[in-house]
Write an enzyme that holds these catalytic residues in place. Sequence first.
Site, PDB file in Angstrom:
ATOM      1  N   TRP A  96       0.840  -1.209   0.000  1.00  0.00           N
ATOM      2  CA  TRP A  96       0.000   0.000   0.000  1.00  0.00           C
ATOM      3  C   TRP A  96       0.869   1.250   0.000  1.00  0.00           C
ATOM      4  O   TRP A  96       0.523   2.248  -0.632  1.00  0.00           O
ATOM      5  CB  TRP A  96      -0.900   0.004   1.232  1.00  0.00           C
ATOM      6  N   HIS A  97       2.006   1.179   0.677  1.00  0.00           N
ATOM      7  CA  HIS A  97       2.862   2.358   0.792  1.00  0.00           C
ATOM      8  C   HIS A  97       3.593   2.692  -0.503  1.00  0.00           C
ATOM      9  O   HIS A  97       4.008   3.844  -0.682  1.00  0.00           O
ATOM     10  CB  HIS A  97       3.880   2.163   1.919  1.00  0.00           C
ATOM     11  N   GLY A  98       3.769   1.747  -1.381  1.00  0.00           N
ATOM     12  CA  GLY A  98       4.457   2.085  -2.617  1.00  0.00           C
ATOM     13  C   GLY A  98       4.695   0.879  -3.504  1.00  0.00           C
ATOM     14  O   GLY A  98       4.797  -0.256  -3.026  1.00  0.00           O
TER      15      GLY A  98
END
Length: 468
Positions: free
Chosen positions: A321-323
């Site tokens: 989700w973060h990258g």
Amino acid sequence: MVFSSSPFLFAFLTVTLIAYFLLRARPWRNGVLLAASLLFYAWGEPRLVVFMLLAVAVAYLGGLLIEHFRTARKPRLQKLSFIATAALLTANLFVFKYLNFTVDNLNRLGLAITVPTILMPIGISFYTFQILSYVIDLHWGRVKVQRNPFYLALYLSFFPQLIAGPIVRYQTVAEEITCRSESFDDIVAGVKRFIVGMAKKVLLANNIAAVAELIYAGDKSVYGTAMYWLAAVAYALQIYFDFSGYSDMAIGLGRIFGFHFLENFDYPYIARSITDFWRRWHISLSTWFRDYIYIPLGGNRVKKSRWIFNLLVVWALTGFWHGAQWNFIFWGLYYGLLLLAEKLFLQKKLLDKLPAALQWLYTMLIVVVGWVLFNLTDFSQMLGALRWMFTPQPTDWLGVFSTNSDILFAVFWVPLGLICMLPLGKKLQMRSSLGAEALSLCCHGLLFILSITFIISSSYNPFIYFRF
């Protein structure tokens, strides 16, 4: 446009507040907020605001279908409507954030797929999870369908939390969209919270950031083991004050307009275990994954092998989700494995028997190393930094300060950051008296003046979580 910028503070926010409080009727006030929110997003993403509005349209029409088939007692069609709506919203996120990453990795396997470089809209991860929470909760019967498309658009696009959270669930603010009330006490509390968040960002995060950036960009022969640990600690402080500062500003702005968002941070750097850390860090994201992924997969109410699978899936997704980079996936799995170890044997057999100070040191060591995995997307640089941290190398202190005098000023802010990460301010707020209130006003006024001074004098003002 960022909260800690002159255009936002002295133009956008000022005009929005004047227009909002000049009007009395709730629909008109909501109209001001919706117009301001769309302008806020379009300021930096004039074309991509269309995709956010399309997400609203998909959720709105999908929600009506879900409610229609529920009322008609057609559960199969209700489920199909829910799956189609959730799939379209997830596909929007995938195309913008993960398609290039997926194609690049497929091409490494020998394929030759060509896709154009896609510009990722700011905040797409945040607003996608928000609108998904509405659709999922509606399907589960936890919220009522929103029949006014403008109110649903306001929920998703509300500018305080639009581009970097916290992830606000529809059920948290559904009633406040139409029935909230703005009070003088809420406005004062909101302004104070905003000022604290701005000070965290402008005074602490921005200044501490230079430490990690200078060291990671410098010569390893000069920056030895001690400096690489300093860089890791500095980044840990930077990302905390950067993100919690933004959350404070978002919560404060929301409160000024009568909205009460849930807390997103609870002093995570005083945690005594990794489990405790993730109860305190980015609370809106960790509870989202818990409620919408982990529990539906079966949570811990399944056999041990399935529970391990559930936990690792959730943390791999948390990292992803973060990258769209492998280091984020490894960062997520790093925490997944550590949480498994704690829950299976470490917590009861070892951690609970240690003194509180050792529990805290254990947690901070893991967290600081974790931020190195998170920060450095280049694997060779990441492995080099970790090797330098754990293989003792001397530091050329004279060389450090002679080659870059800027680091002297930046390092000054690190001890202040270490102090401010503690809940000292929370304890002071508990004292209520006329003198304490006067002191509070003076402190907030001073923080505001200092923050504005730094905003005007510096051009460095990024938000780390804007890229997510």
